[in-house]
Design a protein around this motif. Structure first.
Motif: not given
Length: 243
Positions: A118-127, A145-163
């Motif tokens: 709920e918090v993540a969706a609210g912030f991404f919608r606001m952004l 890791r559970a946020a992938n669907g929301l990220l796709i919906e809001q057109r947000i990519a998850r960084v490939a980070a090392d480490p």
């Protein structure tokens, strides 16, 4: 490959050992931008910059150069993505003065911030109501890791980070329109150099991303030991025949 590939470092310092690769004259940013195609502004995480500062930066780089700007910690770490409308408006009023040279916004979350849908969706919608450009997220709590669907919906990519402290966090995910590698240095974060063999693997991943049609970024954050600039230049050289 004609798709956009942006390679750079966190900050635009030019270490003495690589100085010969850059022009002798100009500001640090002008010298940097003569050789690399992008930079990640991390200072915005700690303090605001005046709109005219962003405008000056934009005016001092080539038309093809792009900035990635890190969202302030007041939003991500203090407010933890909640009740931050005014802070976000202030930040966007500043950084959007980069104009079309604003390439991406980077959201880096604290390790203590678990995923709350709920918090993540609210912030991404606001952004997204305020900003339509590229956005990437670097979460550091396993539950994201559970946020992938929301990220796709809001057109947000998850960084490939090392480490990355997240299982599978070294692989880009979320929205596939942007792919963003963020190399902090490993095994010693911020200090370790990346060997040629690792850069060759990375170059192949970037080439695959470009072939898939994604806007592709790679930022080296292993700046404490002075290796970021050399790694970025080496990766760029590996990619030159194909990008």
């Amino acid at each position: 490959m004609s798709r956009a590939v942006y390679i750079g470092t966190a900050g635009w310092s030019v270490p003495r050992e690589h100085g010969a690769m850059f022009p002798d004259t100009g500001t640090h940013l002008q010298r940097y931008a003569a050789q690399l195609s992008a930079v990640e502004i991390n200072s915005s995480f700690y303090r605001p910059h005046q709109p005219q500062t962003y405008r000056r930066w934009a005016e001092s780089v080539p038309s093809t150069f792009r900035f990635s700007v890190k969202i302030p910690k007041l939003i991500t770490h203090v407010q933890r993505l909640q009740n931050c409308e005014a802070l976000l408006d202030e930040f966007l009023a500043q950084c959007t003065q980069l104009g079309d040279k604003l390439g991406c916004l980077l959201i880096q979350l604290p390790p203590s911030l678990a995923y709350d849908a709920e918090v993540a969706a609210g912030f991404f919608r606001m952004l997204r109501q305020r900003y339509e450009g590229s956005v990437v997220l670097e979460p550091r709590h396993e539950t994201w890791r559970a946020a992938n669907g929301l990220l796709i919906e809001q057109r947000i990519a998850r960084v490939a980070a090392d480490p990355s402290p997240i299982t599978g966090g070294g692989v880009a995910s979320g929205w596939s329109g942007v792919r963003y590698w963020r190399l902090h240095g490993s095994p010693r974060i911020y200090y370790s150099d990346y060997e040629l063999s690792r850069l060759q693997v990375l170059a192949a991943q970037i080439q695959a991303s470009v072939r898939a049609g994604a806007e592709t970024w790679c930022v080296f954050d292993n700046t404490a030991g002075g290796f970021a600039t050399g790694n970025a230049l080496s990766l760029q050289a590996l990619l030159k025949p194909s990008v």
